[in-house]
Every structure is written in C-alpha cells, then in structure tokens.
Scaffold this motif. Structure first.
Motif, PDB file in Angstrom:
ATOM      1  N   VAL A 251     -31.043 -37.981  -9.627  1.00  0.00           N
ATOM      2  CA  VAL A 251     -31.316 -36.851  -8.732  1.00  0.00           C
ATOM      3  C   VAL A 251     -30.951 -35.543  -9.430  1.00  0.00           C
ATOM      4  CG1 VAL A 251     -30.672 -35.740  -6.561  1.00  0.00           C
ATOM      5  CG2 VAL A 251     -31.053 -38.213  -6.631  1.00  0.00           C
ATOM      6  N   PHE A 252     -29.805 -35.523 -10.120  1.00  0.00           N
ATOM      7  CA  PHE A 252     -29.350 -34.299 -10.783  1.00  0.00           C
ATOM      8  C   PHE A 252     -30.308 -33.888 -11.894  1.00  0.00           C
ATOM      9  CE2 PHE A 252     -26.289 -32.337 -13.970  1.00  0.00           C
ATOM     10  CZ  PHE A 252     -26.272 -31.105 -13.337  1.00  0.00           C
ATOM     11  N   ILE A 253     -30.589 -34.810 -12.810  1.00  0.00           N
ATOM     12  CA  ILE A 253     -31.450 -34.491 -13.953  1.00  0.00           C
ATOM     13  C   ILE A 253     -32.909 -34.370 -13.528  1.00  0.00           C
ATOM     14  CG2 ILE A 253     -32.291 -35.395 -16.169  1.00  0.00           C
ATOM     15  CD1 ILE A 253     -29.489 -36.591 -16.580  1.00  0.00           C
ATOM     16  N   GLY A 254     -33.270 -35.057 -12.430  1.00  0.00           N
ATOM     17  CA  GLY A 254     -34.646 -34.991 -11.948  1.00  0.00           C
ATOM     18  C   GLY A 254     -34.958 -33.736 -11.153  1.00  0.00           C
ATOM     19  N   GLY A 255     -33.924 -32.944 -10.834  1.00  0.00           N
ATOM     20  CA  GLY A 255     -34.152 -31.679 -10.138  1.00  0.00           C
ATOM     21  C   GLY A 255     -34.036 -31.739  -8.638  1.00  0.00           C
ATOM     22  N   GLY A 256     -33.559 -32.875  -8.104  1.00  0.00           N
ATOM     23  CA  GLY A 256     -33.352 -32.985  -6.667  1.00  0.00           C
ATOM     24  C   GLY A 256     -32.015 -32.405  -6.245  1.00  0.00           C
ATOM     25  N   GLN A 257     -31.736 -32.471  -4.948  1.00  0.00           N
ATOM     26  CA  GLN A 257     -30.464 -31.997  -4.411  1.00  0.00           C
ATOM     27  C   GLN A 257     -29.721 -33.167  -3.789  1.00  0.00           C
ATOM     28  OE1 GLN A 257     -31.075 -28.616  -1.775  1.00  0.00           O
ATOM     29  NE2 GLN A 257     -32.716 -27.800  -3.053  1.00  0.00           N
ATOM     30  N   GLN A 258     -28.393 -33.099  -3.813  1.00  0.00           N
ATOM     31  CA  GLN A 258     -27.629 -34.201  -3.244  1.00  0.00           C
ATOM     32  C   GLN A 258     -26.388 -33.707  -2.519  1.00  0.00           C
ATOM     33  OE1 GLN A 258     -25.708 -36.786  -6.378  1.00  0.00           O
ATOM     34  NE2 GLN A 258     -26.852 -35.440  -7.775  1.00  0.00           N
ATOM     35  N   THR A 259     -26.073 -34.444  -1.458  1.00  0.00           N
ATOM     36  CA  THR A 259     -24.842 -34.259  -0.713  1.00  0.00           C
ATOM     37  C   THR A 259     -24.027 -35.524  -0.875  1.00  0.00           C
ATOM     38  OG1 THR A 259     -25.883 -32.828   0.938  1.00  0.00           O
ATOM     39  CG2 THR A 259     -23.816 -33.910   1.568  1.00  0.00           C
ATOM     40  N   LEU A 260     -22.771 -35.375  -1.246  1.00  0.00           N
ATOM     41  CA  LEU A 260     -21.900 -36.527  -1.486  1.00  0.00           C
ATOM     42  C   LEU A 260     -20.911 -36.653  -0.340  1.00  0.00           C
ATOM     43  CD1 LEU A 260     -21.662 -35.140  -4.964  1.00  0.00           C
ATOM     44  CD2 LEU A 260     -22.308 -37.523  -4.722  1.00  0.00           C
ATOM     45  N   TRP A 261     -20.808 -37.867   0.217  1.00  0.00           N
ATOM     46  CA  TRP A 261     -19.983 -38.071   1.407  1.00  0.00           C
ATOM     47  C   TRP A 261     -19.418 -39.485   1.378  1.00  0.00           C
ATOM     48  CZ3 TRP A 261     -18.058 -34.506   4.288  1.00  0.00           C
ATOM     49  CH2 TRP A 261     -17.508 -34.786   5.535  1.00  0.00           C
ATOM     50  N   SER A 262     -18.153 -39.649   1.716  1.00  0.00           N
ATOM     51  CA  SER A 262     -17.534 -40.973   1.634  1.00  0.00           C
ATOM     52  C   SER A 262     -17.007 -41.496   2.960  1.00  0.00           C
ATOM     53  CB  SER A 262     -16.380 -40.960   0.619  1.00  0.00           C
ATOM     54  OG  SER A 262     -15.354 -40.066   1.031  1.00  0.00           O
ATOM     55  N   GLU A 263     -16.981 -40.642   3.996  1.00  0.00           N
ATOM     56  CA  GLU A 263     -16.443 -41.058   5.290  1.00  0.00           C
ATOM     57  C   GLU A 263     -17.502 -41.816   6.093  1.00  0.00           C
ATOM     58  OE1 GLU A 263     -13.392 -40.837   6.316  1.00  0.00           O
ATOM     59  OE2 GLU A 263     -12.708 -39.774   4.524  1.00  0.00           O
ATOM     60  N   VAL A 264     -17.453 -43.144   6.009  1.00  0.00           N
ATOM     61  CA  VAL A 264     -18.450 -43.966   6.693  1.00  0.00           C
ATOM     62  C   VAL A 264     -18.378 -43.774   8.201  1.00  0.00           C
ATOM     63  CG1 VAL A 264     -19.265 -46.336   7.066  1.00  0.00           C
ATOM     64  CG2 VAL A 264     -18.414 -45.657   4.820  1.00  0.00           C
ATOM     65  N   SER A 265     -17.180 -43.508   8.727  1.00  0.00           N
ATOM     66  CA  SER A 265     -16.998 -43.343  10.171  1.00  0.00           C
ATOM     67  C   SER A 265     -17.756 -42.133  10.718  1.00  0.00           C
ATOM     68  CB  SER A 265     -15.509 -43.213  10.520  1.00  0.00           C
ATOM     69  OG  SER A 265     -14.941 -42.082   9.882  1.00  0.00           O
ATOM     70  N   THR A 266     -18.055 -41.160   9.853  1.00  0.00           N
ATOM     71  CA  THR A 266     -18.784 -39.967  10.290  1.00  0.00           C
ATOM     72  C   THR A 266     -20.152 -39.867   9.602  1.00  0.00           C
ATOM     73  OG1 THR A 266     -17.675 -38.635   8.576  1.00  0.00           O
ATOM     74  CG2 THR A 266     -16.675 -38.671  10.772  1.00  0.00           C
TER      75      THR A 266
END
Length: 610
Positions: A251-266
């Motif tokens: 996603v990074f090198i391909g030019g996309g955007q990303q949101t990183l999240w680890s709280e499965v409960s939310t």
C-alpha cells in the motif's frame, strides 16, 4: 507431479531495497498522503515525504546508539503508525528488523532476542519493555557475538528520545544515505520468526529482493488496484505477521493510504471512521462479523430473524449462481434486490460503506461463508503463503476468482505439487535460508531448489491452487483411514457458537473433535435459553439445545468427507484454546501436540466415556 508458473511483470534491480523504493516514491510524489494517524486525540494525514523525514530522524537516533549495518533490532508492538516508522528507520540504518508478537511469552522473547543477536529493541508499553529489559546485558559483548544493550518504549517517548539522541550526536543524513546505498537487493531486510506449531520458532531471513518481489508481484496483479492511489486500507492484523507487513509495504509503495489500528474491541468504530476500500483479515474476523449479524437478528427474533435467515440463503444462492453459465435467474435477482435493501446494505455500512476488497489469509475460510459475503456485496479473496514465501505466493482476484481455492501464483513464482501431494514453492518471494540454521534450510528444500511447505494441495487446470490439508497433521485411524482435519475444523469454526475446534482420532477406531465455545456467543445462548448467567460451560455442555447446535455444525463438517472420515463424537471443552498457554499461535493456528497434551482427559473421554 504438476506445476504452474506465473510470469513476473516486474523487475527488481540489484541495488534496489524497500527503503530505496520508498525514497524513489517520495522523490516522485512527495505530497502523496500515505498514512492517517492519531495525534493529540485528532486524526491527521502523513505524506510520504513527511514519513521518510521522520523515519530518517529516528534512524539517526539508532545510529547514535551504536546500531551498525547488519545489526538486528527487535520491534515488539501492536499495529500502529510507530511500528512502520521504526521498521523503516531500521532499514535506513542498514540494519535488520526482528518483529516480536506483543502477545509473546517471556521465554519466546528470550529465544528470539538471543537467537537473532539483537542489539536494541523498541517495545510498545511498560509491560513489553520490562519483559525485554530482562535480557539487557551491560558492557561490551565478546568478539563475534552481540547482545541486547537497550530497550526503548514507544508509549514512554521512544520516538522523541531517538530523534533527540540522533540530533545530539550530530548524525548526518550522509551517513544514512551511505548505508542505504551500500545495501543490495540480496541484503536481509528482516528476520521473521515462525509461529512454531512444533518445536522452537525458526528465524526466516527475508531479503529486500523477497519483499520487493512480493510488493511488485501484488501491484502488478489485478488485485493490486486496491493498494494504489485513491484507495484506503484499514490495517489491524499484527504487523509482526508477515502478511500484514507485506500488504502495508504494498500500500505504501503502491501509493495507497492506510490507517493502522490494533484495538479489536473498537474495530467497528475504526471501520466507520476510516471507511476503508480494503481490509486484510484472517477467517476468524469474517466468521465473527457473520456470527454477530446472525446473533443480532436472532436476538431481535420474529420477522427480523426470519428476514436475516432468508437473506443469508439468498446471498449464498446468488453468489453460487454467478459462477454458473446462466447466472442468477430473474426471480433470484428480484429476491436479492429486496434483501440488499433490507440486510446487505446495512452490513456494508457497518463495514464503512466503501469496502471493495477483503483479503483473507492464515487459514482456510469456509466457502459457504465466502458465498454469503459475496452475495451480500462484500468480496473476499483468499490467498495462500507462509513466512517462508514473504506472505502471499498465490491469491484470487476478479474476474478469475474461484471460491474454494487460493488463486494462481503471484507473478515470478511457481507452485508445484509433489507426487505425495505436498505443495512446493519456488520463485522470487521464497526466502534464502533460516537464520543460523543450515540443517533446517537443507532439510526444507528439494535438490532442485523448491521449498517444501508441508501443506497438501492440488492444482486445477486453470492454475488455481486448492489446499487439501497439512502433511504433518494427517490423522491415521486404527482402520488405516487417512483423515485431513483442517477442512473440517474450518467449517466447525464458522458456526456462531464455536470458537475453536480440533479434530482427533490418530490410532483410534473413529474420528472425534474437541470443541471450544465462543465467549460472546455462549453468553447470548444462556440469555436466549433461560440459563442462569453464572452457568459454566461444563454445566451447559449437557444442555440438549446447545449440543444440538454443535451437532448441526458437526453434521455440516461431515458432509465434506466420507462417512469413515466423519466426526462421530465431540467433547465441549470447559475453556477456549489459549495463546498464553501455548495452544495456538498468534495467527490462531493450532499447536496440536500442546492441545492434545493439555486436553488429554477430554480426548480420553471421547474414546472411553470416562
């Protein structure tokens, strides 16, 4: 022996690395937004140039702490922006990242730190920091050795501290540029330790060539559209897992955007906020979404429950009809349109409303569940790979998606089926060697250079790979019948009440199953069936309604095999399988020998009734 090769539609230069590819992208499109991250309780965007500038600043702090090219640096954290930042900072030093799952035990941490010879570690919180600080040694290491010297804590200002220490030490960008330019595509980028379903985890050495081949193999694959400009990815799987990091890189090198999240409960809140076009998940995620929707309808009861059950059936029929030459009938289309307004659109809104691609990996997803989601307008594409293949070596895509398979090989790779049915791999994403383990490396490769996966499968004439089982997990009953437990376990896990399942029967007269219950689903079951809230699983295990529900799931699983291979008896366990107790890996794969040992009495009950 059969094989299928997909042509590489990309190249990787001898001097190219993941960090140099990121640098090239930043030079071309410095203002392209790459990340969404939380800052002071608000969400902000981060451009590729801003990200790299911050990564370089962190890298200077690592250099100031004595990190040399080729040194190993551990990362122990949940999925968050800082994980990716530290990873790229390590690369900018010419060093090698060593991910550790945040759920890893002290003994697992000790093995990874010692075997890798890590010199510095970045942890997420005080608990992880204290765990790793146990292995810090003072003084200079003996010649030819290395030891852990320092642990930084992200939640305690690690990023700020590293940036300040780099500034104080006067580390210049020229130093980083030289280190980056000195690396080649064959340089090791990361040592990723396998989950270790048997024995101690092995360190899989993955080169920059492996990672860039994976990234470009996916970008040039039709599914790569989801990683490109204009597409948002919600990343919540652990970045310590090779699949999550491979997709994050892409996603990074391909030019996309990303949101990183680890709280499965939310997680549902994260879906609503980021409104992703793509997510990466394991089967349990999709199973829980389906089970939750079904349970909510059942709780409402009456007409709402009837509508959901009818819509579920229509979604599956509609999806299956899409694979036929005739396509869905007019009557089926009309039903589908009605249920799209009543049910499917609500499900899609729950997942953000823009979801176009779901990639499922880690283990097999029940085909019926995939048909349900596709019929509801949520496309799930299964892929296949291992740590040793830098994540996906095969993946499905439209319009060539065949549900029940894991797709064709990614460009530049070959999948071969040996005479005994074992899947063998060769190509640009296959790792070069296990870290400090020549014996294991030699053992796991054939004489002509194919990696032996231990998985069983077959290739369709189209080149699609179908996984049929695990070579080391084949059960042999007392009657000499070979049983592959994996496919039945996948079907069992898709039942709302079931969390985990392990099929047993080695050297026994018949096949049985250990069943653990999903905690949330069990609480709903008690409420719906008038059982006291404090009723334990062991007490409820004799309840005829509960047993009937589990038996329905067993019957469904049995339909996938012959009568001799079917599950004849099951045992409902008093607790779920636990990662902390070493019964499942962080990616939820069963450690069969451990489970069999810990639940020996339950297995004995299946075959003796005692």
């Amino acid at each position: 022996m059969t094989d299928f090769t997909s042509e590489a539609l990309y190249t990787v230069g001898e001097r190219e690395t993941v960090i140099s590819a990121a640098r090239d992208f930043a030079a071309e499109q410095p203002d392209a937004v790459s990340f969404h991250r939380p800052v002071n309780f608000e969400w902000t965007t981060v451009t590729v140039s801003e990200f790299l500038e911050e990564a370089y600043a962190v890298a200077k702090g690592l250099v100031a702490n004595g990190v040399q090219p080729g040194d190993r640096v551990c990362i122990m954290s949940g999925t968050r922006y800082e994980w990716v930042l530290v990873d790229f900072a390590i690369q900018a030093c010419g060093a090698i990242s060593v991910p550790i799952y945040p759920s890893s035990s002290t003994s697992q941490c000790e093995w990874i730190v010692q075997d890798s010879g890590a010199v510095v570690a970045i942890a997420e919180d005080s608990e992880h920091t204290q765990r790793l600080e146990t292995f810090v040694k003072e003084g200079e290491p003996q010649e030819g050795t290395a030891h852990l010297r320092r642990v930084f804590s992200i939640n305690n200002g690690a990023i700020k501290d590293l940036i300040q220490e780099g500034t104080d030490a006067g580390i210049e960008q020229d130093e980083l540029d030289k280190r980056i330019n000195d690396m080649t595509s064959e340089s090791i980028n990361s040592i990723v330790y396998t989950s270790g379903t048997t024995g101690r985890p092995k360190g899989v050495a993955l080169s920059h060539y492996n990672w860039l081949s994976e990234v470009r193999g996916l970008i040039t694959n039709p599914i790569g559209e989801a990683c490109g400009p204009g597409y948002e990815t919600l990343m919540f799987l652990p970045l310590a897992h090779v699949l999550a990091r491979a997709v994050s890189y892409t996603v990074f090198i391909g030019g996309g955007q990303q949101t990183l999240w680890s709280e499965v409960s939310t997680l549902l809140d994260a879906f609503q906020r980021s409104q992703p076009h793509m997510i990466l998940g394991v089967p349990r995620i999709f199973e829980k979404v389906h089970a939750g929707a079904k349970a909510k309808a059942a709780e409402a009861g009456g007409i709402k429950n009837k509508i959901f059950l009818a819509s579920e059936k229509v979604a599956i029929e509609y999806s299956k009809a899409q694979d036929s030459s005739e396509g869905p009938s007019l009557a089926l289309r009309a039903k589908h349109l009605v249920f799209d307004r009543l049910v499917y659109s609500t499900l899609r809104k729950l997942l953000g409303g823009r979801l176009k691609y779901c990639i499922s990996g880690g283990s097999a997803l029940n085909p019926e569940l995939m048909h349900f989601f596709r019929g509801a307008g949520v496309r799930i594409f299964e892929g296949y790979g291992l740590t040793e293949s830098t994540a996906a070596i095969a993946v499905n895509f439209d319009p060539d998606n065949i549900i029940g398979t894991v797709g064709k090989p990614v460009g530049g790779n070959t999948v071969r089926i040996a005479e005994d049915g074992e899947i063998e791999l060769k190509g640009s994403v296959v790792f070069p060697y296990y870290w400090k383990n020549e014996e294991a490396t030699e053992k796991d490769f054939t004489e002509d250079g194919f990696y032996k996966t231990g998985d069983l499968g077959k290739l369709l004439p189209t080149g699609h790979l179908k996984i049929t089982g695990r070579k080391k997990e084949i059960l042999v009953t007392a009657g000499g019948k070979n049983v592959s437990p994996g496919p039945m376990e996948d079907i069992l896990r898709s039942a709302p009440l079931i969390s985990q399942a392990m099929v047993v029967g080695d050297d026994q007269k018949f096949v049985g199953a250990l069943i653990s219950l999903d905690e949330e689903a069990f609480e709903r079951f008690k409420k719906e069936n008038g059982l006291p809230a404090n009723t334990s699983v062991r007490e409820a295990a004799k309840n005829p309604i509960l047993r009937s529900s589990i038996q329905d799931a067993v019957n469904e699983a049995n339909q996938s095999v012959s009568n001799a291979e079917g599950i004849k008896k099951f045992r409902i366990l008093s607790r779920d399988f636990s990662e902390e107790k070493g019964e499942v890996t962080p990616s939820m794969k069963l450690k069969r020998f451990v489970v069999a040992e810990h639940f020996a009495d339950d297995i004995a009950w299946i075959y003796s009734g005692k």
